[in-house]
Enzyme design. Structure first.
Site, PDB file in Angstrom:
ATOM      1  N   LYS A 127     -40.953 -23.631 -12.814  1.00 25.46           N
ATOM      2  CA  LYS A 127     -42.222 -23.197 -12.213  1.00 25.46           C
ATOM      3  C   LYS A 127     -43.340 -23.434 -13.228  1.00 25.46           C
ATOM      4  O   LYS A 127     -43.511 -22.689 -14.180  1.00 25.46           O
ATOM      5  CB  LYS A 127     -42.189 -21.707 -11.834  1.00 25.46           C
ATOM      6  CG  LYS A 127     -43.354 -21.360 -10.919  1.00 25.46           C
ATOM      7  CD  LYS A 127     -44.003 -20.023 -11.208  1.00 25.46           C
ATOM      8  CE  LYS A 127     -45.106 -20.030 -12.209  1.00 25.46           C
ATOM      9  NZ  LYS A 127     -46.344 -20.724 -11.882  1.00 25.46           N
ATOM     10  N   GLY A 168     -46.076 -18.163 -22.431  1.00 22.61           N
ATOM     11  CA  GLY A 168     -47.299 -17.684 -21.800  1.00 22.61           C
ATOM     12  C   GLY A 168     -47.836 -16.483 -22.548  1.00 22.61           C
ATOM     13  O   GLY A 168     -47.630 -16.351 -23.762  1.00 22.61           O
ATOM     14  N   SER A 169     -48.497 -15.604 -21.836  1.00 22.43           N
ATOM     15  CA  SER A 169     -49.163 -14.484 -22.499  1.00 22.43           C
ATOM     16  C   SER A 169     -48.181 -13.354 -22.811  1.00 22.43           C
ATOM     17  O   SER A 169     -47.116 -13.245 -22.197  1.00 22.43           O
ATOM     18  CB  SER A 169     -50.281 -13.959 -21.608  1.00 22.43           C
ATOM     19  OG  SER A 169     -49.736 -13.508 -20.397  1.00 22.43           O
ATOM     20  N   GLY A 221     -45.063 -11.937 -20.545  1.00 28.60           N
ATOM     21  CA  GLY A 221     -43.755 -12.070 -21.207  1.00 28.60           C
ATOM     22  C   GLY A 221     -43.020 -10.750 -21.298  1.00 28.60           C
ATOM     23  O   GLY A 221     -41.813 -10.665 -21.029  1.00 28.60           O
ATOM     24  N   GLU A 247     -41.901 -17.267 -25.693  1.00 27.04           N
ATOM     25  CA  GLU A 247     -42.885 -17.734 -26.682  1.00 27.04           C
ATOM     26  C   GLU A 247     -44.241 -17.282 -26.183  1.00 27.04           C
ATOM     27  O   GLU A 247     -44.639 -17.612 -25.065  1.00 27.04           O
ATOM     28  CB  GLU A 247     -42.856 -19.258 -26.811  1.00 27.04           C
ATOM     29  CG  GLU A 247     -41.616 -19.802 -27.467  1.00 27.04           C
ATOM     30  CD  GLU A 247     -41.410 -19.319 -28.884  1.00 27.04           C
ATOM     31  OE1 GLU A 247     -42.388 -18.857 -29.516  1.00 27.04           O
ATOM     32  OE2 GLU A 247     -40.266 -19.364 -29.343  1.00 27.04           O
ATOM     33  N   CYS A 279     -51.444 -21.817 -28.780  1.00 33.02           N
ATOM     34  CA  CYS A 279     -50.881 -20.578 -29.330  1.00 33.02           C
ATOM     35  C   CYS A 279     -50.842 -20.643 -30.848  1.00 33.02           C
ATOM     36  O   CYS A 279     -50.795 -19.621 -31.517  1.00 33.02           O
ATOM     37  CB  CYS A 279     -49.497 -20.330 -28.757  1.00 33.02           C
ATOM     38  SG  CYS A 279     -48.494 -21.802 -28.779  1.00 33.02           S
ATOM     39  N   GLN A 313     -60.908 -18.515 -18.009  1.00 36.71           N
ATOM     40  CA  GLN A 313     -60.781 -18.601 -19.466  1.00 36.71           C
ATOM     41  C   GLN A 313     -62.166 -18.649 -20.107  1.00 36.71           C
ATOM     42  O   GLN A 313     -62.388 -18.051 -21.164  1.00 36.71           O
ATOM     43  CB  GLN A 313     -59.939 -19.818 -19.849  1.00 36.71           C
ATOM     44  CG  GLN A 313     -59.634 -19.915 -21.337  1.00 36.71           C
ATOM     45  CD  GLN A 313     -58.844 -18.733 -21.875  1.00 36.71           C
ATOM     46  OE1 GLN A 313     -57.800 -18.383 -21.339  1.00 36.71           O
ATOM     47  NE2 GLN A 313     -59.345 -18.101 -22.938  1.00 36.71           N
ATOM     48  N   GLU A 340     -55.887 -12.155 -29.129  1.00 35.51           N
ATOM     49  CA  GLU A 340     -55.928 -13.597 -28.912  1.00 35.51           C
ATOM     50  C   GLU A 340     -57.029 -13.956 -27.900  1.00 35.51           C
ATOM     51  O   GLU A 340     -57.066 -13.405 -26.806  1.00 35.51           O
ATOM     52  CB  GLU A 340     -54.583 -14.075 -28.386  1.00 35.51           C
ATOM     53  CG  GLU A 340     -54.537 -15.583 -28.246  1.00 35.51           C
ATOM     54  CD  GLU A 340     -53.178 -16.075 -27.820  1.00 35.51           C
ATOM     55  OE1 GLU A 340     -52.663 -15.562 -26.821  1.00 35.51           O
ATOM     56  OE2 GLU A 340     -52.641 -16.972 -28.490  1.00 35.51           O
TER      57      GLU A 340
END
Ligand code: NDP
Length: 480
Positions: free
Chosen positions: A174, A227-228, A232, A249, A283, A330, A382
């Site tokens: 996905k 992802g974020s 996660g 990650e 990242c 974003q 972040e």
């Protein structure tokens, strides 16, 4: 001109979704890349069932043929590097050279794992009981769910799909809703390279629908997610509660330490490339520039000069250094953090302004804060945009302490001519990857990738270490 419709790929067939979504170019909002299928939860479950049915045959598929398929995919990706790079730059907004580089990485990852299929072995040991041999082997897990983010639309799907298939698993992918184009091309290349039906399935659609169906399915043995942090954490809790295997990650707040003895040019190159290239949407971006007192003022003055010379424009235009932000959401986040930094008392020394270009897109000038301290939100959270903050440290010891004072631990860097400080930093930095006299972003494809603390969870990705997630160990005892 009619918009092309791209379908999902389930059980060896291209199938329409429950709906569609439009993929737009962030450099030029009038440019529609295509209309992409959106799966619903029922379709995601069909994909999982197809992958489950294909697993027994694929798990014992002849290794020469498995390797050949991955090699054919590698060859096509590399042959079409420029064309796929244009698609990537168009849908994600990184510059054309960056996008072409990312496609090259994807091609080489498939080539690497085509070799790993053949190199993958086990171990034999004598038993403590006479006459018995012990064999330690690795077996595939079964169906793997792969959930990927928007910022590396081909490299991240590639570095999850290639080891998953190489070690004998079947896959449901996905991709992020914002960038389905490269994932679609990758799946098309792999199916034409000869993958049997059901081995690789593509379900495009929303994370809250398709992603959750994958995460919740007891037929999915492992989930690899990038992802974020927030997403996660939620996924990990669900997968672990049903005893599934999980690899995450997530984000970073990566420090680049610049010491008094640094070569200023090396420091500037590392800071500009690490903090702002790929629009800071990495990242591994170095969003904290920790500079010791004797270098601080020279570094800040030179950074402002270098930033003023960078060209922010259409990702496909020649000479563009920084492409647009990926989308309105974003961009809103980036602008919100620029406001937060100013209200917290940091000084916006450069940029942070919306830019108008020939075509309508999400253009933002690279933002540099100075007079920041490490407790501010812009130093701890972040941003995931072209925004970095300079934090002054008195000396190396304080710089190291500040670098480690974060809930993240993905990557860190130091610029210095001192072997003593470089070696000490390499040993004591609380990050999964450390760079000396290099940008924090920019990694090789054949070695482990991943972080510590809040940045990563579970075994590392990439290189032969990928086997730790994508296989399960079996210990066999053999008596004559
Ligand atoms: P998100 O966490 O929002 O999304 C990542 C993926 O998860 C997308 O495919 C998304 O689908 C999907 N998803 C969202 N909600 C769910 C859910 N409830 N269940 C299952 N899947 C879900 O991150 P972004 O795509 O916005 O990527 C940016 C973030 O990723 C940044 O924070 C960045 O730091 C991090 N990142 C980390 C990397 C690393 O290796 N450490 C590399 C790249 C990015 P959809 O978007 O389609 O809704």
């Amino acid at each position: 001109m009619t918009t092309q419709l791209f379908k999902n790929y389930i059980g060896g067939e291209w199938v329409a979704g429950a709906g569609t979504s439009i993929n737009r170019n962030p450099s030029d909002l009038g440019d529609v890349i295509g209309e992409y299928a959106q799966a619903d939860a029922a379709q995601a479950r069909q994909a999982i069932a197809a992958a489950k049915a294909a697993f027994p045959a694929w798990s014992v598929f002849p290794i020469q043929e498995r390797s050949n398929i991955l090699e054919r995919a590698a060859a096509e990706i590399l042959r079409r590097q420029e064309e796929l790079g244009r698609l990537l730059a168009r849908e994600e907004g990184k510059t054309l050279p960056e996008a072409i580089g990312e496609v090259g990485r994807a091609g080489h990852i498939f080539r690497f794992f085509a070799g790993e299929v053949l190199r993958h072995g086990g171990e034999t040991l004598p038993s403590v009981r006479p006459g018995i041999d012990i064999e330690i082997s690795r077996e595939p897990l079964g169906v793997i769910g792969l959930i990927t983010p928007w910022n590396f639309p081909i490299a991240i799907p590639a570095w999850k799909i290639a080891p998953a298939l190489a070690y004998g698993n079947t896959v449901v992918l996905k991709p992020a809703d914002l960038v389905p184009g490269c994932a679609w091309e990758l799946v098309d290349i792999l199916q034409r390279a000869g993958l049997p039906a059901g081995v690789l399935n593509l379900v495009m659609g929303r994370g809250s629908v398709v992603g959750e169906a994958i995460v919740d399915s007891k037929d999915v043995a492992g989930v690899s997610f990038t992802g974020s942090v927030e997403t996660g954490r939620g996924i990990a809790a669900k997968v672990v509660s049903r005893m599934g295997k999980i690899q995450l990650e997530m984000g970073g707040k990566n420090p680049l330490v610049v010491l008094d003895d640094a070569d200023l040019d090396v420091a500037l190159n590392a800071a500009i490339q690490g903090a702002y290239f790929s629009t800071g949407q990495r990242c591994t971006a170095s969003s904290r520039l920790i500079v010791t007192a004797g270098m601080h003022d020279r570094f800040v003055a030179a950074m402002a000069q270098r930033l003023a010379a960078l060209k922010v424009d259409d990702a496909l235009a020649q000479g563009t250094d920084i492409g647009p932000v990926v989308d309105q959401n974003q961009l809103d986040t980036d602008l919100a953090y620029i406001g937060i930094g100013q209200r917290e008392g940091a000084r916006l020394a450069f940029g942070g302004e919306l830019l108008e270009r020939q075509k309508k897109g999400f253009y933002l000038s690279p933002a540099l804060f100075t007079d920041a301290d490490n407790t501010m939100r812009i130093s701890q959270e972040e941003v995931f945009g072209p925004v970095a903050a300079v934090i002054k440290a008195q000396d190396y010891d304080e710089a190291l302490a500040l670098a480690n004072d974060t809930e993240f631990g993905l990557c860190s860097g130091i610029v210095t001519t001192s072997l003593k400080h470089a070696s000490h930093f390499k040993r004591h930095s609380q990050a999964g990857m450390v760079m000396v006299n290099l940008p924090t972003a920019g990694i090789d494809y054949h070695v482990p990738f991943g972080g510590r603390k809040g940045s990563s969870y579970g075994p590392r990705e990439q290189g032969r270490h990928a086997a730790e997630f994508y296989t399960s160990i079996k210990t066999s005892y053999i008596a004559p």
